[in-house]
Design a protein around this motif. Structure first.
Motif, mmCIF file in Angstrom:
data_model
loop_
_atom_site.group_PDB
_atom_site.id
_atom_site.type_symbol
_atom_site.label_atom_id
_atom_site.label_comp_id
_atom_site.label_asym_id
_atom_site.label_seq_id
_atom_site.Cartn_x
_atom_site.Cartn_y
_atom_site.Cartn_z
ATOM 1 N N GLU A 57 46.330 39.247 46.313
ATOM 2 C CA GLU A 57 45.991 40.253 47.309
ATOM 3 C C GLU A 57 45.011 41.274 46.715
ATOM 4 O O GLU A 57 45.213 41.767 45.613
ATOM 5 C CB GLU A 57 47.271 40.945 47.769
ATOM 6 C CG GLU A 57 47.116 41.837 48.943
ATOM 7 C CD GLU A 57 48.452 42.383 49.423
ATOM 8 O OE1 GLU A 57 48.477 42.894 50.545
ATOM 9 O OE2 GLU A 57 49.455 42.300 48.680
ATOM 10 N N PRO A 60 46.634 45.663 47.871
ATOM 11 C CA PRO A 60 48.049 45.614 48.257
ATOM 12 C C PRO A 60 48.527 46.917 48.878
ATOM 13 O O PRO A 60 48.076 47.994 48.502
ATOM 14 C CB PRO A 60 48.776 45.341 46.942
ATOM 15 C CG PRO A 60 47.825 45.732 45.881
ATOM 16 C CD PRO A 60 46.444 45.609 46.440
ATOM 17 N N THR A 65 52.117 43.416 44.571
ATOM 18 C CA THR A 65 50.955 42.629 44.953
ATOM 19 C C THR A 65 51.442 41.230 45.322
ATOM 20 O O THR A 65 52.177 40.610 44.559
ATOM 21 C CB THR A 65 49.958 42.527 43.787
ATOM 22 O OG1 THR A 65 49.563 43.841 43.420
ATOM 23 C CG2 THR A 65 48.741 41.728 44.187
ATOM 24 N N SER A 66 51.026 40.744 46.471
ATOM 25 C CA SER A 66 51.446 39.407 46.876
ATOM 26 C C SER A 66 50.368 38.390 46.499
ATOM 27 O O SER A 66 49.239 38.737 46.192
ATOM 28 C CB SER A 66 51.717 39.363 48.377
ATOM 29 O OG SER A 66 50.528 39.564 49.102
ATOM 30 N N THR A 68 48.919 34.300 47.653
ATOM 31 C CA THR A 68 48.973 33.267 48.669
ATOM 32 C C THR A 68 48.456 31.963 48.088
ATOM 33 O O THR A 68 47.346 31.911 47.566
ATOM 34 C CB THR A 68 48.189 33.666 49.941
ATOM 35 O OG1 THR A 68 48.356 32.646 50.926
ATOM 36 C CG2 THR A 68 46.721 33.867 49.683
ATOM 37 N N ILE A 126 40.626 39.691 51.759
ATOM 38 C CA ILE A 126 42.024 40.129 51.635
ATOM 39 C C ILE A 126 42.730 39.477 50.435
ATOM 40 O O ILE A 126 43.661 40.043 49.892
ATOM 41 C CB ILE A 126 42.815 39.893 52.935
ATOM 42 C CG1 ILE A 126 42.768 38.429 53.375
ATOM 43 C CG2 ILE A 126 42.308 40.806 54.045
ATOM 44 C CD1 ILE A 126 43.660 38.094 54.563
ATOM 45 N N TYR A 127 42.268 38.293 50.035
ATOM 46 C CA TYR A 127 42.815 37.611 48.851
ATOM 47 C C TYR A 127 41.660 37.020 48.052
ATOM 48 O O TYR A 127 40.688 36.542 48.597
ATOM 49 C CB TYR A 127 43.782 36.478 49.246
ATOM 50 C CG TYR A 127 45.116 36.977 49.728
ATOM 51 C CD1 TYR A 127 46.164 37.157 48.833
ATOM 52 C CD2 TYR A 127 45.320 37.269 51.067
ATOM 53 C CE1 TYR A 127 47.390 37.623 49.271
ATOM 54 C CE2 TYR A 127 46.557 37.725 51.504
ATOM 55 C CZ TYR A 127 47.567 37.903 50.607
ATOM 56 O OH TYR A 127 48.782 38.360 51.044
#
Length: 128
Positions: A57, A60, A65-66, A68, A126-127
């Motif tokens: 991410e 965040p 923080t994610s 994907t 976004i990522y």
């Protein structure tokens, strides 16, 4: 007598725990408590944290923080992206033409630097 009661209590607790772990299969047979999620592209259960491509991410919200994971179909015509809070579990992006761009709605996946990718939503990264 006290040892018997304690032993029985431990036995009951362990039996209850063993009934919970692995008893959460989804409609595809994937066991969430074992870390498995269904992949539409692979048509199989996968462990997301074991995937080779993981995007982080960019901005965040909050203290964590994610990431994907991205899974490509064998012919690279589809890219499956597992976004947090996605109701269906994942978003399938489709390759545009013969290039290296995958799109669906307001999401777009494009190559980034030498070996990476970045995911944009509404033309904002976004990522990465």
């Amino acid at each position: 007598m006290k040892k018997t009661i304690v032993s029985f209590a431990l036995f009951c607790t362990s039996m209850a725990f063993s009934q919970m772990v692995g008893n959460d299969k989804d409609k595809h047979g994937c066991i969430g408590s074992a870390g498995y999620t269904y992949s539409q592209v692979k048509n199989d259960c996968v462990k997301l944290f074991d995937q080779k491509i993981k995007l982080t991410e960019v901005n965040p919200k909050g203290t964590s923080t994610s990431f994907t994971p991205v899974i490509f179909s064998s012919n690279k015509k589809k890219a499956e992206v597992f976004l947090p809070n996605q109701e269906s579990g994942s978003v399938i992006l489709y390759r545009v033409g013969k290039g290296k761009i995958w799109k669906k709605g307001n999401y777009i996946l494009v190559p980034y630097k030498k070996y990476g990718y970045q995911l944009k939503k509404d033309n904002v990264v976004i990522y990465r």
